[in-house]
Write a protein that holds these residues in place. Structure first.
Motif, PDB file in Angstrom:
ATOM      1  N   VAL A   1      -7.956   9.164  -2.736  1.00  0.00           N
ATOM      2  CA  VAL A   1      -8.605   8.721  -1.580  1.00  0.00           C
ATOM      3  C   VAL A   1      -7.974   7.290  -1.160  1.00  0.00           C
ATOM      4  O   VAL A   1      -8.219   6.387  -2.199  1.00  0.00           O
ATOM      5  CB  VAL A   1      -9.989   8.498  -1.972  1.00  0.00           C
ATOM      6  CG1 VAL A   1     -10.924   7.950  -0.492  1.00  0.00           C
ATOM      7  CG2 VAL A   1     -10.709   9.716  -2.202  1.00  0.00           C
ATOM      8  N   ASP A   2      -7.638   7.218  -0.306  1.00  0.00           N
ATOM      9  CA  ASP A   2      -7.088   6.010   0.510  1.00  0.00           C
ATOM     10  C   ASP A   2      -8.554   5.239   0.872  1.00  0.00           C
ATOM     11  O   ASP A   2      -9.078   5.793   1.848  1.00  0.00           O
ATOM     12  CB  ASP A   2      -6.143   6.199   1.763  1.00  0.00           C
ATOM     13  CG  ASP A   2      -5.810   4.930   2.360  1.00  0.00           C
ATOM     14  OD1 ASP A   2      -6.226   3.924   2.185  1.00  0.00           O
ATOM     15  OD2 ASP A   2      -4.673   4.733   3.094  1.00  0.00           O
ATOM     16  N   ASN A   3      -9.002   4.176   0.367  1.00  0.00           N
ATOM     17  CA  ASN A   3     -10.152   3.587   0.627  1.00  0.00           C
ATOM     18  C   ASN A   3      -9.957   2.326   1.122  1.00  0.00           C
ATOM     19  O   ASN A   3     -10.972   1.459   0.900  1.00  0.00           O
ATOM     20  CB  ASN A   3     -10.932   3.431  -0.977  1.00  0.00           C
ATOM     21  CG  ASN A   3     -12.423   3.134  -0.774  1.00  0.00           C
ATOM     22  OD1 ASN A   3     -13.114   3.566   0.061  1.00  0.00           O
ATOM     23  ND2 ASN A   3     -12.806   2.642  -1.794  1.00  0.00           N
TER      24      ASN A   3
ATOM     25  N   GLY B   1       0.759  -1.280  -0.024  1.00  0.00           N
ATOM     26  CA  GLY B   1      -0.259   0.168   0.023  1.00  0.00           C
ATOM     27  C   GLY B   1       0.734   1.351  -0.014  1.00  0.00           C
ATOM     28  O   GLY B   1       0.673   2.221  -0.724  1.00  0.00           O
ATOM     29  N   VAL B   2       2.045   1.357   0.835  1.00  0.00           N
ATOM     30  CA  VAL B   2       2.651   2.164   0.845  1.00  0.00           C
ATOM     31  C   VAL B   2       3.606   2.620  -0.632  1.00  0.00           C
ATOM     32  O   VAL B   2       3.795   3.825  -0.847  1.00  0.00           O
ATOM     33  CB  VAL B   2       3.637   2.489   2.235  1.00  0.00           C
ATOM     34  CG1 VAL B   2       3.038   2.545   3.422  1.00  0.00           C
ATOM     35  CG2 VAL B   2       4.718   1.442   2.160  1.00  0.00           C
ATOM     36  N   ALA B   3       3.827   1.469  -1.145  1.00  0.00           N
ATOM     37  CA  ALA B   3       4.527   1.676  -2.494  1.00  0.00           C
ATOM     38  C   ALA B   3       3.543   2.338  -3.471  1.00  0.00           C
ATOM     39  O   ALA B   3       3.934   3.170  -4.330  1.00  0.00           O
ATOM     40  CB  ALA B   3       4.946   0.398  -2.890  1.00  0.00           C
TER      41      ALA B   3
ATOM     42  N   HIS C   1      -5.626   1.592  -2.385  1.00  0.00           N
ATOM     43  CA  HIS C   1      -5.764   0.587  -1.316  1.00  0.00           C
ATOM     44  C   HIS C   1      -4.498  -0.138  -1.004  1.00  0.00           C
ATOM     45  O   HIS C   1      -3.747  -0.362  -1.667  1.00  0.00           O
ATOM     46  CB  HIS C   1      -6.723  -0.472  -2.242  1.00  0.00           C
ATOM     47  CG  HIS C   1      -8.130  -0.303  -2.141  1.00  0.00           C
ATOM     48  ND1 HIS C   1      -8.914  -0.443  -1.135  1.00  0.00           N
ATOM     49  CD2 HIS C   1      -8.854   0.262  -3.059  1.00  0.00           C
ATOM     50  CE1 HIS C   1     -10.236   0.043  -1.535  1.00  0.00           C
ATOM     51  NE2 HIS C   1     -10.077   0.429  -2.767  1.00  0.00           N
ATOM     52  N   SER C   2      -4.518  -0.219   0.279  1.00  0.00           N
ATOM     53  CA  SER C   2      -3.527  -1.488   0.944  1.00  0.00           C
ATOM     54  C   SER C   2      -4.409  -2.532   0.648  1.00  0.00           C
ATOM     55  O   SER C   2      -5.276  -2.953   1.363  1.00  0.00           O
ATOM     56  CB  SER C   2      -3.488  -1.071   2.389  1.00  0.00           C
ATOM     57  OG  SER C   2      -2.704  -2.263   2.890  1.00  0.00           O
ATOM     58  N   ALA C   3      -3.996  -3.432  -0.339  1.00  0.00           N
ATOM     59  CA  ALA C   3      -4.754  -4.725  -0.728  1.00  0.00           C
ATOM     60  C   ALA C   3      -4.336  -5.926   0.318  1.00  0.00           C
ATOM     61  O   ALA C   3      -5.042  -6.832   0.247  1.00  0.00           O
ATOM     62  CB  ALA C   3      -4.357  -5.199  -1.910  1.00  0.00           C
ATOM     63  N   THR C   4      -3.262  -5.454   1.284  1.00  0.00           N
ATOM     64  CA  THR C   4      -3.191  -6.409   2.410  1.00  0.00           C
ATOM     65  C   THR C   4      -4.408  -6.396   3.097  1.00  0.00           C
ATOM     66  O   THR C   4      -4.521  -7.770   4.045  1.00  0.00           O
ATOM     67  CB  THR C   4      -2.148  -5.174   3.020  1.00  0.00           C
ATOM     68  OG1 THR C   4      -0.954  -5.039   2.151  1.00  0.00           O
ATOM     69  CG2 THR C   4      -1.373  -6.339   4.201  1.00  0.00           C
ATOM     70  N   LYS C   5      -5.432  -5.816   3.029  1.00  0.00           N
ATOM     71  CA  LYS C   5      -6.261  -5.511   4.155  1.00  0.00           C
ATOM     72  C   LYS C   5      -7.539  -6.485   3.592  1.00  0.00           C
ATOM     73  O   LYS C   5      -7.416  -7.597   3.321  1.00  0.00           O
ATOM     74  CB  LYS C   5      -6.643  -4.184   4.482  1.00  0.00           C
ATOM     75  CG  LYS C   5      -5.349  -3.350   4.881  1.00  0.00           C
ATOM     76  CD  LYS C   5      -4.427  -3.895   6.049  1.00  0.00           C
ATOM     77  CE  LYS C   5      -2.919  -3.258   6.032  1.00  0.00           C
ATOM     78  NZ  LYS C   5      -3.168  -1.601   6.203  1.00  0.00           N
ATOM     79  N   TYR C   6      -8.621  -5.700   3.448  1.00  0.00           N
ATOM     80  CA  TYR C   6      -9.810  -6.358   3.070  1.00  0.00           C
ATOM     81  C   TYR C   6      -9.969  -7.018   1.772  1.00  0.00           C
ATOM     82  O   TYR C   6     -10.381  -8.024   1.329  1.00  0.00           O
ATOM     83  CB  TYR C   6     -11.054  -5.403   3.048  1.00  0.00           C
ATOM     84  CG  TYR C   6     -11.548  -5.140   4.356  1.00  0.00           C
ATOM     85  CD1 TYR C   6     -12.080  -5.957   5.418  1.00  0.00           C
ATOM     86  CD2 TYR C   6     -11.191  -3.654   4.893  1.00  0.00           C
ATOM     87  CE1 TYR C   6     -12.580  -5.660   6.589  1.00  0.00           C
ATOM     88  CE2 TYR C   6     -11.961  -3.378   5.977  1.00  0.00           C
ATOM     89  CZ  TYR C   6     -12.298  -4.235   7.020  1.00  0.00           C
ATOM     90  OH  TYR C   6     -12.821  -3.895   8.249  1.00  0.00           O
TER      91      TYR C   6
HETATM   92  C1  LIG Z   1      -2.036  -0.844   5.973  1.00  0.00           C
HETATM   93  C2  LIG Z   1      -2.592   0.541   5.518  1.00  0.00           C
HETATM   94  C3  LIG Z   1      -1.660   1.251   4.739  1.00  0.00           C
HETATM   95  C4  LIG Z   1      -0.423   0.892   4.012  1.00  0.00           C
HETATM   96  O1  LIG Z   1      -0.627  -0.376   3.376  1.00  0.00           O
HETATM   97  P1  LIG Z   1       0.513  -1.513   3.242  1.00  0.00           P
HETATM   98  O2  LIG Z   1       0.220  -2.754   2.546  1.00  0.00           O
HETATM   99  O3  LIG Z   1       0.667  -2.040   4.611  1.00  0.00           O
HETATM  100  O4  LIG Z   1       1.775  -0.813   2.968  1.00  0.00           O
HETATM  101  C5  LIG Z   1      -2.312   2.566   3.889  1.00  0.00           C
HETATM  102  N1  LIG Z   1      -3.452   2.842   4.225  1.00  0.00           N
HETATM  103  C6  LIG Z   1      -4.247   2.347   5.225  1.00  0.00           C
HETATM  104  C7  LIG Z   1      -5.532   2.769   5.785  1.00  0.00           C
HETATM  105  C8  LIG Z   1      -3.857   1.097   5.937  1.00  0.00           C
HETATM  106  O5  LIG Z   1      -4.611   0.604   6.693  1.00  0.00           O
END
Ligand SMILES: *Cc1c(COP(=O)(O)O)cnc(C)c1O
Length: 379
Positions: free
Chosen positions: A169-171, A74-76, A191-196
């Motif tokens: 927008v960070d969604n 996500g940060v990338a 998106h941080s696709a890491t999440k949902y």
């Molecule tokens: C985790 C997160 C990020 C960063 O994403 P990574 O996949 O950890 O690099 C950015 N914004 C939000 C809202 C997050 O929860």
């Protein structure tokens, strides 16, 4: 196409060589060419990978956008957006956002001469106040992490319109199931696709979605030049995650609603932050731009001594004490010492993020079991 169908079929095409219904993991760094410059559109995997392209097609479709790019985190993805800017440019961003975004802006990009203004984005006038001819980007997160504040995306997009200012927008918190910022006038969704999107806490990945071809080409150039691309296995995992996004989100929302109301009536719990409450200061905007209110909740304990907060954080069993969010399993987190430790304490306190705030990522387990776990921990 309705969401349930879209999430399952987005980007899915049977493999042309075998008919495999699932997109193959093209674990390759390069592609054999027939003659110099004669190839099948694939030259080197930093620039092109079929698994990644299938995922990017899915990303675009689920955010109702024309184009998308997948990043190694996500940060990338955020990093690539800021690299669109030049020294001297100004960014207006929220004062309550993901700690890693704040760190990227303050510790990496300020030294290259980009100026960031951190403002309370619940009132659009606060943003208007900072707009000048150097303003090139408005970066917003809604709901915010971890205070669950809401920004009116359409109002911000209207403010930026015609001024040559991008709205990103960070969604991540809402997911494309609950909110589609491009439809509300934003230029870029991150998106941080890491999440949902992945949903199973097994991959780190990021995404950008957009409608403008020129913007897509600039971001693709940055992606290929800077190299923050995800591997094909990770793309496969996120593609698989997206297929169940709608059912997972429905349950996250159901459980989130139950837990938020449970916490609110608990005699030992203080303030509960969840945009679904009718008296949440931005409830009406949340209702207008989101389908439902999600599974992220923050709260404070009435006994907010460090010892008590620590005790509760260490006493849950189903809620695992960990950073991150959006997986099927429930997590509990202490923003001040974990996800938001990179924000100086005075800044945090000023913006309402207390040392005693506890954040929950409510998973999709049985709500009764989750409540029992919280009841025992809070005591
Ligand atoms: C985790 C997160 C990020 C960063 O994403 P990574 O996949 O950890 O690099 C950015 N914004 C939000 C809202 C997050 O929860």
């Amino acid at each position: 196409m309705k969401p349930a169908t879209l999430f399952i079929h987005a980007g899915a095409h049977p493999d042309p060589s075998t008919g495999a219904i699932m997109t193959p993991i093209y674990q390759t760094s390069t592609y054999v060419q027939e003659a110099p410059g004669v190839n099948k559109g694939f030259e080197y995997a930093r620039s092109q990978n079929p698994t990644r392209f299938a995922l990017e097609e899915a990303f675009a479709l689920i955010e109702k956008g024309k184009f998308a790019l997948a990043f190694s985190s996500g940060v990338a993805a955020t990093d690539a957006v800021i690299k669109l800017l030049e020294p001297g440019d100004e960014v207006i961003c929220g004062n309550d956002m993901y700690g890693g975004t704040y760190r990227l802006f303050t510790k990496i990009f300020e030294k290259f001469g980009i100026r960031f203004h951190y403002v309370n984005m619940q009132e659009v006038e606060n943003i208007a106040h900072y707009i000048n001819d150097k303003t090139k980007l408005i970066w917003l997160e809604t709901p915010t992490n971890p205070l669950m504040n809401i920004t009116d995306i359409a109002a911000v997009a209207a403010l930026a319109k015609g001024k040559n200012i991008l709205v990103a927008v960070d969604n991540t918190f809402a997911s494309p199931y609950l909110q589609n910022p491009l439809e509300l006038g934003a230029d870029i969704v991150m998106h941080s696709a890491t999440k949902y999107l992945s949903g199973h806490s097994d991959v780190i990945q990021g995404a950008l979605m957009m409608n403008d071809k020129d913007l897509r080409d600039k971001l693709y150039f940055i992606q290929k030049s800077c190299g923050a691309v995800p591997g094909p296995m990770d793309c496969f995992l996120v593609l698989r995650g997206i297929k169940t996004l709608h059912v997972r989100m429905q349950r996250h929302c159901e459980n989130g609603r139950i837990i938020a109301h449970y916490l609110r009536q608990h005699p030992k719990v203080g303030k509960v932050f969840w945009p679904g409450f009718e008296d949440h200061p931005n409830h009406l905007i949340a209702k207008k731009q989101m389908l439902d209110f999600g599974g992220m909740i923050s709260f404070e304990l009435k006994d907010d001594s460090a010892d008590n907060v620590r005790r509760v954080l260490s006493s849950t069993h189903l809620f695992s004490l960990a950073e991150s969010l959006g997986g099927v399993e429930s997590l509990i987190n202490h923003p001040a010492s974990m996800t938001h430790a990179s924000i100086p304490r005075e800044e945090r306190i000023k913006n309402g993020l207390s040392d005693s705030l506890i954040r929950l990522s409510v998973g999709i387990e049985d709500a009764d079991d989750l409540i029992e776990d919280l009841a025992k921990a809070i005591g």
